[in-house]
Design an enzyme around this catalytic site. Structure first.
Site, PDB file in Angstrom:
ATOM      1  N   ASP A 172       0.701  -1.222  -0.010  1.00 53.87           N
ATOM      2  CA  ASP A 172      -0.163  -0.139  -0.012  1.00 53.87           C
ATOM      3  C   ASP A 172       0.742   1.125   0.062  1.00 53.87           C
ATOM      4  OD1 ASP A 172      -2.239  -1.714   0.388  1.00 53.87           O
ATOM      5  OD2 ASP A 172      -1.783  -1.872   2.376  1.00 53.87           O
ATOM      6  N   LYS A 202       1.984   2.029  -5.118  1.00 54.34           N
ATOM      7  CA  LYS A 202       2.756   1.580  -6.482  1.00 54.34           C
ATOM      8  C   LYS A 202       1.983   1.766  -7.692  1.00 54.34           C
ATOM      9  CE  LYS A 202       3.122  -2.455  -4.609  1.00 54.34           C
ATOM     10  NZ  LYS A 202       2.696  -2.132  -2.984  1.00 54.34           N
ATOM     11  N   GLY A 222      -4.216  -4.303  -4.478  1.00 52.68           N
ATOM     12  CA  GLY A 222      -5.288  -3.198  -5.073  1.00 52.68           C
ATOM     13  C   GLY A 222      -4.423  -2.112  -5.375  1.00 52.68           C
ATOM     14  N   HIS A 223      -4.016  -1.941  -6.666  1.00 56.97           N
ATOM     15  CA  HIS A 223      -3.379  -0.593  -7.031  1.00 56.97           C
ATOM     16  C   HIS A 223      -4.333   0.535  -7.667  1.00 56.97           C
ATOM     17  CE1 HIS A 223       0.390  -3.453  -7.653  1.00 56.97           C
ATOM     18  NE2 HIS A 223       0.006  -3.077  -6.464  1.00 56.97           N
ATOM     19  N   GLN A 270       2.246  -6.056  -3.398  1.00 58.37           N
ATOM     20  CA  GLN A 270       2.402  -5.945  -1.840  1.00 58.37           C
ATOM     21  C   GLN A 270       3.870  -5.396  -1.584  1.00 58.37           C
ATOM     22  OE1 GLN A 270       1.711  -9.604  -3.328  1.00 58.37           O
ATOM     23  NE2 GLN A 270      -0.353  -8.604  -2.953  1.00 58.37           N
TER      24      GLN A 270
HETATM   25  P1  IMP Z   1      -2.477 -12.994   1.828  1.00 62.13           P
HETATM   26  O1  IMP Z   1      -1.529 -12.102   0.751  1.00 62.13           O
HETATM   27  O2  IMP Z   1      -4.007 -12.585   1.535  1.00 62.13           O
HETATM   28  O3  IMP Z   1      -1.872 -14.374   2.122  1.00 62.13           O
HETATM   29  O4  IMP Z   1      -2.138 -12.012   2.955  1.00 62.13           O
HETATM   30  C1  IMP Z   1      -0.983 -11.980   3.918  1.00 62.13           C
HETATM   31  C2  IMP Z   1      -0.669 -10.546   4.470  1.00 62.13           C
HETATM   32  O5  IMP Z   1      -0.315  -9.808   3.573  1.00 62.13           O
HETATM   33  C3  IMP Z   1      -1.802 -10.148   5.389  1.00 62.13           C
HETATM   34  O6  IMP Z   1      -1.336  -9.283   6.381  1.00 62.13           O
HETATM   35  C4  IMP Z   1      -2.403  -9.185   4.406  1.00 62.13           C
HETATM   36  O7  IMP Z   1      -2.919  -7.823   5.006  1.00 62.13           O
HETATM   37  C5  IMP Z   1      -1.007  -8.593   3.399  1.00 62.13           C
HETATM   38  N1  IMP Z   1      -1.328  -8.368   2.375  1.00 62.13           N
HETATM   39  C6  IMP Z   1      -1.586  -8.941   0.959  1.00 62.13           C
HETATM   40  N2  IMP Z   1      -1.665  -8.406  -0.007  1.00 62.13           N
HETATM   41  C7  IMP Z   1      -1.543  -7.079   0.506  1.00 62.13           C
HETATM   42  C8  IMP Z   1      -1.586  -5.713  -0.323  1.00 62.13           C
HETATM   43  O8  IMP Z   1      -1.504  -5.379  -1.515  1.00 62.13           O
HETATM   44  N3  IMP Z   1      -1.204  -4.470   0.363  1.00 62.13           N
HETATM   45  C9  IMP Z   1      -1.249  -4.631   1.850  1.00 62.13           C
HETATM   46  N4  IMP Z   1      -1.075  -5.856   2.595  1.00 62.13           N
HETATM   47  C10 IMP Z   1      -1.424  -7.009   1.736  1.00 62.13           C
END
Ligand code: IMP
Length: 426
Positions: free
Chosen positions: A13, A16, A40-41, A225
């Protein structure tokens, strides 16, 4: 050859999407290399706000080829919905390719993601529930089903049958869930998705990307991420299941490290984290809430409130090192404009000693206390400024300090959500 990687340097977040959208204007190809629709970009174009989960953020330029690489995990229904949403806004996917090697997220992956989180109780990761982790588990366990497998019905059926049997057992017997997976329904749904996606599928996107590089095309690799969510270099186990760092761009797209010219780290002017896990500079209470509201710090994918904290120079240095950053894009500097004083974490204190690297051992990290330096704020609006020289003196001092802590130069400064709200720094 010119390949540039964009990576998140914190816990995701960082903004990007906006930086990718800005740089994509001068690119020929934009490639997503890892993650899935957990991302979520956000891209703001006039009054339109686009939240891209799978399709690369270069899609707003008709001449840019957008590629979903082999390292991404795809929920095909989400991909089709995203394509339709764009179409409704007049954006056609004329130059869109997706790797046949990308693994698919099935309904049982989402069920497992939720079931695992429920069972974890106190140690919850706070995943996005999109089935990302279970899908990557199947990939590594050599049981996954790739997009290309949908075009070979006997292979698809055989793999699906095995997975349905295994996942039904896990969900019912281990997680105690009252679910029945409908193999025929899942098969029909996925064969339907395959029909819609067929024209975009490329057997080996690595060939396409390397061919583009050879012919002098400019390529942008869009990370999702962030570094601290990297499964190897982040706060494990509170991480995602892929490699968001720059190294992941090579494996997730099929190019060699020698093709990379630039690695741009996207750095939010403060830090946020969504989900569980350590966050040394987290601000609790009113100030944290104020930053969250002003910064609109709610997840673009799940809508969850993000935890907010001061800039962490220890995290920044870690990110610069593991990504080999060549420059920085600072985002959301405008959100700090009202603050009279701004704290910056310069190191951690561990058992009375100064620690200036990020401990990946979480039991050690738990005992670390951030050491802060307090800087004067600039207390004036900066969101309309066009030139670096016109920024308030204290804002420049803050940026200089971030550069020093990161150990890389700043090339871009974002001062608002809109496309044009960006300052280039030479
Ligand atoms: P997962 O990727 O859904 O397995 O989540 C694993 C961890 O990564 C959790 O803490 C999510 O909140 C975090 N996470 C996954 N994708 C994002 C992102 O795009 N932005 C911020 N945090 C993310």
């Amino acid at each position: 050859m010119t390949a540039t990687i964009i990576v998140g340097t914190q816990w995701g977040d960082e903004g990007k999407g906006k930086i990718t959208d800005l740089l994509a204007r001068d690119m020929d190809m934009v490639v997503r290399y890892q993650g899935g629709n957990n991302a979520g970009h956000t891209i703001v174009i006039g009054s339109d706000v686009f939240k891209m989960h799978l399709i690369p953020s270069g899609v707003f330029y008709p001449n840019v080829t957008c590629v979903i690489g082999n390292g991404v995990v795809i929920d095909p229904q989400v991909l089709i919905e995203e394509k339709e949403t764009l179409k409704a806004k007049g954006i056609e996917l004329n130059n869109f390719k997706v790797s046949s090697q990308a693994h698919l997220i099935f309904p049982y992956h989402k069920l497992l993601d939720k079931a695992q989180e429920t069972k974890r109780e106190a140690g919850r990761i706070g995943t996005t529930s999109r089935g990302i982790g279970p899908c990557y588990v199947d990939k590594m366990n050599r049981r996954g089903i790739r997009l290309g497998d949908l075009f070979n019905e006997s292979v698809f059926e055989e793999r699906l049958a095995w997975n349905i049997e295994e996942k039904s057992f896990l969900l019912q017997k281990f997680y105690g869930m009252d679910v029945k997976l409908n193999k025929e329904q899942i098969k029909d749904d996925f064969l339907g998705f395959a029909k819609i996606l067929r024209k975009f599928v490329v057997e080996d996107c690595s060939l396409l990307i390397n061919q583009a590089l050879k012919s002098g095309k400019r390529i942008l690799l869009e990370g999702a991420q962030g570094t601290m969510l990297d499964v190897d270099h982040g706060t494990y186990p509170f991480v995602t299941s892929s490699n968001p760092i720059s190294g992941g761009a090579c494996t997730g797209s099929g190019i060699g490290p020698t093709a990379i010219d630039e690695v741009i780290g996207v750095v939010k002017a403060y830090v946020t984290r969504v989900g569980g896990g350590p966050f040394p500079t987290e601000i609790h209470g009113e100030l944290g809430d104020m930053i969250r509201e002003k910064g609109g710090e709610y997840g673009a994918t799940t809508g969850r409130a993000r935890r907010c904290g001061w800039f962490d120079g220890v995290v920044a240095a870690h990110s610069t090192r593991v990504n080999g950053l060549t420059s920085l894009a600072i985002t959301k500097l405008d959100i700090l404009s009202d603050l009279p004083k701004i704290s910056v974490c310069t190191s951690y204190e561990y058992k009375g000693e100064k620690l200036n690297y990020f401990p990946l051992d979480l039991t050690k990290l738990e005992k670390c206390k951030p050491v802060y330096l307090e800087l004067d704020g600039w207390k004036s609006d900066i969101d309309k400024i066009k030139d670096y020289d016109d920024l308030p003196k204290n804002a420049k001092a803050y940026l200089n300090f971030l550069e020093e802590l990161c150990g890389a130069r700043i090339s871009l400064i974002s001062i608002g959500a809109e496309r044009g709200q960006i300052i280039k720094k030479s």
